[in-house]
Design a protein around this motif. Structure first.
Motif, short mmCIF file in Angstrom:
data_model
loop_
_atom_site.label_atom_id
_atom_site.label_comp_id
_atom_site.label_asym_id
_atom_site.label_seq_id
_atom_site.Cartn_x
_atom_site.Cartn_y
_atom_site.Cartn_z
N TRP A 31 -3.09 8.13 -6.43
CA TRP A 31 -2.62 6.94 -5.71
C TRP A 31 -2.44 7.21 -4.22
CZ3 TRP A 31 -2.27 2.29 -8.20
CH2 TRP A 31 -2.36 2.35 -9.60
N ALA A 32 -2.21 8.50 -3.86
CA ALA A 32 -1.98 8.84 -2.45
C ALA A 32 -3.18 8.47 -1.58
CB ALA A 32 -1.67 10.33 -2.33
N GLN A 33 -4.38 8.40 -2.19
CA GLN A 33 -5.58 8.08 -1.40
C GLN A 33 -5.53 6.67 -0.80
OE1 GLN A 33 -9.34 7.14 -3.57
NE2 GLN A 33 -8.16 7.70 -5.38
N LEU A 34 -4.64 5.83 -1.32
CA LEU A 34 -4.52 4.48 -0.75
C LEU A 34 -4.07 4.54 0.71
CD1 LEU A 34 -2.96 2.59 -3.79
CD2 LEU A 34 -5.28 2.35 -2.90
N GLN A 35 -3.44 5.66 1.08
CA GLN A 35 -3.08 5.87 2.49
C GLN A 35 -3.72 7.15 3.01
OE1 GLN A 35 1.30 5.39 2.65
NE2 GLN A 35 0.84 3.53 3.81
N GLY A 36 -4.89 7.49 2.48
CA GLY A 36 -5.58 8.73 2.86
C GLY A 36 -6.59 8.50 3.98
N LEU B 220 0.84 -1.21 0.00
CA LEU B 220 0.00 0.00 0.00
C LEU B 220 0.87 1.25 0.00
CD1 LEU B 220 -3.02 -0.35 2.46
CD2 LEU B 220 -3.08 0.45 0.11
N ALA C 45 0.96 4.04 -2.84
CA ALA C 45 0.58 5.41 -2.46
C ALA C 45 1.68 6.41 -2.81
CB ALA C 45 0.25 5.47 -0.97
N SER C 46 2.96 5.94 -2.78
CA SER C 46 4.08 6.85 -3.05
C SER C 46 4.15 7.25 -4.52
CB SER C 46 5.40 6.20 -2.61
OG SER C 46 5.76 5.17 -3.52
#
Lengths: 148, 86
Positions: free
Chosen positions: B47-52, B37, B41-42
Motif C-alpha cells: 500500500w505504501a506505493q500509493l505515495q511512492g 491516499l 498508504a499508511s
C-alpha cells in the motif's frame, strides 16, 4: 458512437456505415491499431487489456465532442477491445467522416492521440510465461500535447 | 440520503499488487483525495506505493481528480497507473 467490447470488429462494415452518413460526407478517415510483437518486452505473444467501465466511455465521448468543436466532423466512431488479444489482433478503431479530408485526418489523429493518454485503458504484455503492465510512453504524452 | 461510505476502486497493476479490486471506507468530514491516499498508504507493505515514486492517477466519480479534490459520502474514488490503451 463508442463501443468497448471483447469481440473483434470489421473495418469494412464500419467504413460503410461512415460512408452512409449522408451526401454531405466527402471524406472518411479510419485508423486501426493492432497487437505488435514487441513493446516494453520483446517476443510479445499477446496482450491483456483492462478498462474502467463508464469512465472510459465518458472520456472518449468528451474527445469526440472536442474534435467536433475543433473540426468539421459529421460522424465519429470509436471501438476499443478489452480482454485477451493475440498477435496481429485488432485493438482499436477510430473512424471519422467529414465534408473534407483535412478535417477528417486531423480529427481522427486527435481522437487517437488523446485516447492513448486520457482514456482509462491498461495494457499488459504477455511474452511466454512473462507478464508486464505496459508503462505510459513519454512520446505518447508529448504527441498528445501537440494538439494543445 | 447518501450512503455514509466511500467506494474505493483500483485498476490494472495497482489492483494486482494490492490484491484489491474495491473496498468501502467510512466517509469523514473534510476528506480530500490526498488525505485518502495518505490514509491508504499508511497501511504499509504494498500500500505504501500509493505515495511512492510511481505516479498514481485518481478519479472521483469517474472524472480525473487531484490531491486537493474533496471527497464526500457516496463518492466513488478510483486509483490507477497512467493509462496505456490504444
Amino acid at each position: 458512437m463508442i463501443s468497448i467490447q471483447t469481440a473483434d470488429f470489421d473495418v469494412g462494415t464500419e467504413y460503410q456505415s461512415l460512408r452512409a452518413s449522408g451526401a454531405g460526407t466527402g471524406a472518411v478517415v479510419t485508423f486501426s491499431g493492432l497487437v505488435r510483437d514487441s513493446g516494453d518486452l520483446s517476443g510479445v505473444t499477446g496482450l491483456f487489456l483492462e478498462h474502467y467501465p463508464g469512465m472510459t466511455e465518458q472520456v472518449i465521448q468528451g474527445l469526440i465532442d472536442e474534435a467536433s468543436q475543433r473540426w468539421h466532423v459529421r460522424q465519429a466512431r470509436v471501438i476499443h477491445r478489452v480482454g485477451r488479444l493475440a498477435l496481429s489482433d485488432q485493438i482499436v478503431f477510430v473512424g471519422v467522416c467529414s465534408a473534407h479530408r483535412g478535417d477528417a485526418f486531423e480529427a481522427c489523429a486527435f481522437i487517437m492521440d488523446a485516447l492513448k493518454t486520457t482514456a482509462p485503458f491498461w495494457k499488459k504484455e504477455i511474452s511466454g510465461d512473462d507478464e508486464h503492465w505496459v508503462e505510459q510512453k513519454t512520446s505518447d504524452v508529448e504527441r498528445s500535447q501537440t494538439w494543445g | 440520503m447518501t450512503d455514509a461510505t466511500l467506494t474505493i476502486r483500483f485498476f490494472a497493476r495497482l489492483r494486482e499488487e494490492l490484491g484489491t479490486e474495491s473496498l468501502q471506507l467510512p466517509a469523514t468530514p473534510d476528506q480530500t483525495v490526498g488525505g485518502l491516499l495518505a490514509e491508504l498508504a499508511s497501511r504499509g507493505g504494498s500500500w505504501a506505493q500509493l505515495q511512492g515514486d510511481q505516479p498514481v492517477m485518481v478519479a472521483v466519480n469517474q472524472a480525473m481528480a487531484r490531491p486537493s479534490t474533496p471527497v464526500n459520502a457516496g463518492d466513488e474514488v478510483a486509483f490507477f497507473p497512467p493509462v496505456t490503451g490504444g
